[in-house]
Design a protein around this motif. Structure first.
Motif, PDB file in Angstrom:
ATOM      1  N   ALA A 139       0.811  -1.228   0.000  1.00  0.00           N
ATOM      2  CA  ALA A 139       0.000   0.000   0.000  1.00  0.00           C
ATOM      3  C   ALA A 139       0.846   1.281   0.000  1.00  0.00           C
ATOM      4  CB  ALA A 139      -0.972  -0.002   1.184  1.00  0.00           C
ATOM      5  N   GLY A 140       1.968   1.259  -0.722  1.00  0.00           N
ATOM      6  CA  GLY A 140       2.819   2.444  -0.794  1.00  0.00           C
ATOM      7  C   GLY A 140       3.693   2.662   0.421  1.00  0.00           C
ATOM      8  N   ILE A 141       3.771   1.679   1.315  1.00  0.00           N
ATOM      9  CA  ILE A 141       4.569   1.786   2.535  1.00  0.00           C
ATOM     10  C   ILE A 141       5.855   0.980   2.357  1.00  0.00           C
ATOM     11  CG2 ILE A 141       4.646   1.389   5.040  1.00  0.00           C
ATOM     12  CD1 ILE A 141       2.551   3.519   4.104  1.00  0.00           C
ATOM     13  N   TYR A 142       6.973   1.598   2.740  1.00  0.00           N
ATOM     14  CA  TYR A 142       8.294   0.979   2.683  1.00  0.00           C
ATOM     15  C   TYR A 142       8.876   0.922   4.087  1.00  0.00           C
ATOM     16  CZ  TYR A 142       8.035   2.177  -2.291  1.00  0.00           C
ATOM     17  OH  TYR A 142       7.660   2.290  -3.600  1.00  0.00           O
ATOM     18  N   GLU A 143       9.927   0.120   4.237  1.00  0.00           N
ATOM     19  CA  GLU A 143      10.631   0.075   5.519  1.00  0.00           C
ATOM     20  C   GLU A 143      12.100   0.346   5.297  1.00  0.00           C
ATOM     21  OE1 GLU A 143      10.620  -3.804   7.378  1.00  0.00           O
ATOM     22  OE2 GLU A 143      11.273  -4.804   5.552  1.00  0.00           O
ATOM     23  N   LEU A 144      12.684   1.161   6.178  1.00  0.00           N
ATOM     24  CA  LEU A 144      14.134   1.299   6.280  1.00  0.00           C
ATOM     25  C   LEU A 144      14.575   0.239   7.264  1.00  0.00           C
ATOM     26  CD1 LEU A 144      14.751   5.143   6.529  1.00  0.00           C
ATOM     27  CD2 LEU A 144      15.415   3.619   4.670  1.00  0.00           C
ATOM     28  N   ARG A 145      15.634  -0.497   6.920  1.00  0.00           N
ATOM     29  CA  ARG A 145      16.027  -1.670   7.685  1.00  0.00           C
ATOM     30  C   ARG A 145      17.387  -1.452   8.363  1.00  0.00           C
ATOM     31  NH1 ARG A 145      13.851  -6.410   5.376  1.00  0.00           N
ATOM     32  NH2 ARG A 145      15.883  -7.414   5.474  1.00  0.00           N
ATOM     33  N   VAL A 146      17.413  -1.671   9.673  1.00  0.00           N
ATOM     34  CA  VAL A 146      18.642  -1.567  10.452  1.00  0.00           C
ATOM     35  C   VAL A 146      18.717  -2.779  11.367  1.00  0.00           C
ATOM     36  CG1 VAL A 146      19.877  -0.244  12.213  1.00  0.00           C
ATOM     37  CG2 VAL A 146      18.626   0.964  10.410  1.00  0.00           C
ATOM     38  N   SER A 147      19.878  -3.435  11.371  1.00  0.00           N
ATOM     39  CA  SER A 147      20.116  -4.560  12.285  1.00  0.00           C
ATOM     40  C   SER A 147      21.280  -4.215  13.196  1.00  0.00           C
ATOM     41  CB  SER A 147      20.462  -5.828  11.507  1.00  0.00           C
ATOM     42  OG  SER A 147      19.376  -6.206  10.704  1.00  0.00           O
ATOM     43  N   LEU A 148      21.124  -4.529  14.469  1.00  0.00           N
ATOM     44  CA  LEU A 148      22.184  -4.259  15.434  1.00  0.00           C
ATOM     45  C   LEU A 148      22.044  -5.215  16.614  1.00  0.00           C
ATOM     46  CD1 LEU A 148      24.557  -2.403  16.332  1.00  0.00           C
ATOM     47  CD2 LEU A 148      22.836  -0.988  17.467  1.00  0.00           C
ATOM     48  N   ARG A 149      23.080  -5.979  16.844  1.00  0.00           N
ATOM     49  CA  ARG A 149      23.123  -6.904  17.985  1.00  0.00           C
ATOM     50  C   ARG A 149      21.884  -7.793  18.069  1.00  0.00           C
ATOM     51  NH1 ARG A 149      25.078  -2.041  21.203  1.00  0.00           N
ATOM     52  NH2 ARG A 149      27.327  -2.134  20.914  1.00  0.00           N
ATOM     53  N   GLY A 150      21.480  -8.337  16.945  1.00  0.00           N
ATOM     54  CA  GLY A 150      20.358  -9.265  16.920  1.00  0.00           C
ATOM     55  C   GLY A 150      18.986  -8.625  16.918  1.00  0.00           C
ATOM     56  N   GLN A 199      16.150  -6.046  15.162  1.00  0.00           N
ATOM     57  CA  GLN A 199      15.760  -5.532  13.856  1.00  0.00           C
ATOM     58  C   GLN A 199      14.980  -4.235  14.052  1.00  0.00           C
ATOM     59  OE1 GLN A 199      16.937  -7.275  11.196  1.00  0.00           O
ATOM     60  NE2 GLN A 199      17.828  -8.579  12.772  1.00  0.00           N
ATOM     61  N   TYR A 200      15.591  -3.117  13.691  1.00  0.00           N
ATOM     62  CA  TYR A 200      14.938  -1.818  13.788  1.00  0.00           C
ATOM     63  C   TYR A 200      14.344  -1.485  12.424  1.00  0.00           C
ATOM     64  CZ  TYR A 200      17.750  -1.446  18.017  1.00  0.00           C
ATOM     65  OH  TYR A 200      18.322  -1.683  19.234  1.00  0.00           O
ATOM     66  N   ARG A 201      13.120  -0.974  12.427  1.00  0.00           N
ATOM     67  CA  ARG A 201      12.460  -0.622  11.180  1.00  0.00           C
ATOM     68  C   ARG A 201      11.831   0.760  11.302  1.00  0.00           C
ATOM     69  NH1 ARG A 201      15.253  -4.327  10.036  1.00  0.00           N
ATOM     70  NH2 ARG A 201      14.635  -6.236   8.983  1.00  0.00           N
ATOM     71  N   MET A 202      11.979   1.555  10.237  1.00  0.00           N
ATOM     72  CA  MET A 202      11.332   2.861  10.141  1.00  0.00           C
ATOM     73  C   MET A 202      10.448   2.816   8.911  1.00  0.00           C
ATOM     74  SD  MET A 202      14.657   5.191  11.066  1.00  0.00           S
ATOM     75  CE  MET A 202      15.793   4.048  10.249  1.00  0.00           C
ATOM     76  N   LEU A 203       9.154   3.009   9.098  1.00  0.00           N
ATOM     77  CA  LEU A 203       8.201   2.927   7.990  1.00  0.00           C
ATOM     78  C   LEU A 203       8.036   4.302   7.350  1.00  0.00           C
ATOM     79  CD1 LEU A 203       5.495   0.512   9.420  1.00  0.00           C
ATOM     80  CD2 LEU A 203       7.712   0.009   8.413  1.00  0.00           C
ATOM     81  N   TYR A 204       7.995   4.302   6.015  1.00  0.00           N
ATOM     82  CA  TYR A 204       7.898   5.571   5.299  1.00  0.00           C
ATOM     83  C   TYR A 204       7.110   5.404   4.010  1.00  0.00           C
ATOM     84  CZ  TYR A 204      11.711   3.928   2.214  1.00  0.00           C
ATOM     85  OH  TYR A 204      12.480   3.222   1.317  1.00  0.00           O
ATOM     86  N   PHE A 205       6.765   6.547   3.425  1.00  0.00           N
ATOM     87  CA  PHE A 205       6.085   6.587   2.127  1.00  0.00           C
ATOM     88  C   PHE A 205       6.589   7.819   1.389  1.00  0.00           C
ATOM     89  CE2 PHE A 205       3.369   8.479   5.377  1.00  0.00           C
ATOM     90  CZ  PHE A 205       3.063   9.729   4.843  1.00  0.00           C
ATOM     91  N   PHE A 206       6.342   7.833   0.099  1.00  0.00           N
ATOM     92  CA  PHE A 206       6.770   8.964  -0.715  1.00  0.00           C
ATOM     93  C   PHE A 206       5.617   9.919  -0.955  1.00  0.00           C
ATOM     94  CE2 PHE A 206       9.994   5.802  -1.785  1.00  0.00           C
ATOM     95  CZ  PHE A 206      11.148   6.567  -1.639  1.00  0.00           C
ATOM     96  N   HIS A 207       5.968  11.194  -1.023  1.00  0.00           N
ATOM     97  CA  HIS A 207       5.018  12.253  -1.348  1.00  0.00           C
ATOM     98  C   HIS A 207       5.556  12.942  -2.598  1.00  0.00           C
ATOM     99  CE1 HIS A 207       2.015  15.338  -0.816  1.00  0.00           C
ATOM    100  NE2 HIS A 207       2.933  16.264  -0.784  1.00  0.00           N
ATOM    101  N   VAL A 261       8.620   9.885   6.844  1.00  0.00           N
ATOM    102  CA  VAL A 261       8.840   8.771   7.758  1.00  0.00           C
ATOM    103  C   VAL A 261       7.735   8.784   8.802  1.00  0.00           C
ATOM    104  CG1 VAL A 261      10.472   7.616   9.269  1.00  0.00           C
ATOM    105  CG2 VAL A 261      11.318   8.965   7.342  1.00  0.00           C
ATOM    106  N   SER A 262       6.952   7.714   8.829  1.00  0.00           N
ATOM    107  CA  SER A 262       5.788   7.608   9.708  1.00  0.00           C
ATOM    108  C   SER A 262       6.187   7.334  11.155  1.00  0.00           C
ATOM    109  CB  SER A 262       4.875   6.493   9.190  1.00  0.00           C
ATOM    110  OG  SER A 262       3.880   6.177  10.124  1.00  0.00           O
ATOM    111  N   HIS A 263       6.904   6.242  11.377  1.00  0.00           N
ATOM    112  CA  HIS A 263       7.279   5.858  12.733  1.00  0.00           C
ATOM    113  C   HIS A 263       8.301   4.721  12.677  1.00  0.00           C
ATOM    114  CE1 HIS A 263       4.063   2.999  11.763  1.00  0.00           C
ATOM    115  NE2 HIS A 263       4.509   2.199  12.722  1.00  0.00           N
ATOM    116  N   GLY A 264       8.801   4.330  13.841  1.00  0.00           N
ATOM    117  CA  GLY A 264       9.772   3.252  13.920  1.00  0.00           C
ATOM    118  C   GLY A 264       9.307   2.166  14.870  1.00  0.00           C
ATOM    119  N   LEU A 265       9.946   1.001  14.749  1.00  0.00           N
ATOM    120  CA  LEU A 265       9.629  -0.122  15.623  1.00  0.00           C
ATOM    121  C   LEU A 265      10.803  -1.082  15.676  1.00  0.00           C
ATOM    122  CD1 LEU A 265       8.006  -2.937  13.821  1.00  0.00           C
ATOM    123  CD2 LEU A 265       7.615  -0.727  12.764  1.00  0.00           C
ATOM    124  N   VAL A 266      10.792  -1.926  16.680  1.00  0.00           N
ATOM    125  CA  VAL A 266      11.740  -3.035  16.776  1.00  0.00           C
ATOM    126  C   VAL A 266      10.917  -4.284  16.529  1.00  0.00           C
ATOM    127  CG1 VAL A 266      13.371  -4.257  18.251  1.00  0.00           C
ATOM    128  CG2 VAL A 266      13.138  -1.783  18.456  1.00  0.00           C
TER     129      VAL A 266
END
Length: 123
Positions: A57-68, A70-78, A85-90
């Motif tokens: 649905a037009g949503i992407y994730e930025l992917r970061v891994s550190l010490r096991g 998985q950090y994710r930042m969800l974003y979309f294009f305008h 960037v909407s928000h982040g999660l582990v």
């Protein structure tokens, strides 16, 4: 290739979910997430795995891994010039559908009133 403006989604009450989330992370994780945001700014639509991935649905994730973790930042294009960037999660497995749904809802709100929902991080 021109850079992509990276802006953060701002809620109606003025809070910025990504900033609040980043503030809670350990310093090393913050640094890696900020580096990934810089890559998004540099490459925009061209950013691919392992740094980013399309969810739905037009949503992407930025992917970061550190010490096991998985950090994710969800974003979309305008348009062609901004990534919001909407928000982040582990995460442990897949990005939870409720987080993608939250990003989709924020995208709708942003598209309805970009000025109200824009927070531009300081450089």
């Amino acid at each position: 290739m021109p850079t992509t403006e990276v802006i953060f989604y701002r809620e109606e009450d003025g809070t910025v979910p990504l900033v609040d989330w980043l503030d809670e992370l350990p310093a090393k994780a913050q640094d890696k997430c900020l580096a990934r945001l810089a890559r998004l700014e540099e490459l925009g639509y061209e950013l691919r795995r392992p740094d980013a991935d399309f969810l739905r649905a037009g949503i992407y994730e930025l992917r970061v891994s550190l010490r096991g973790l998985q950090y994710r930042m969800l974003y979309f294009f305008h348009g062609n010039i901004a990534a919001v960037v909407s928000h982040g999660l582990v995460k442990e497995q897949k990005v939870p559908p409720k987080d993608i749904d939250r990003a989709v809802e924020r995208k709708k709100q942003f598209m309805a009133n970009p000025k109200r929902h824009t927070f531009t991080p300081e450089r």
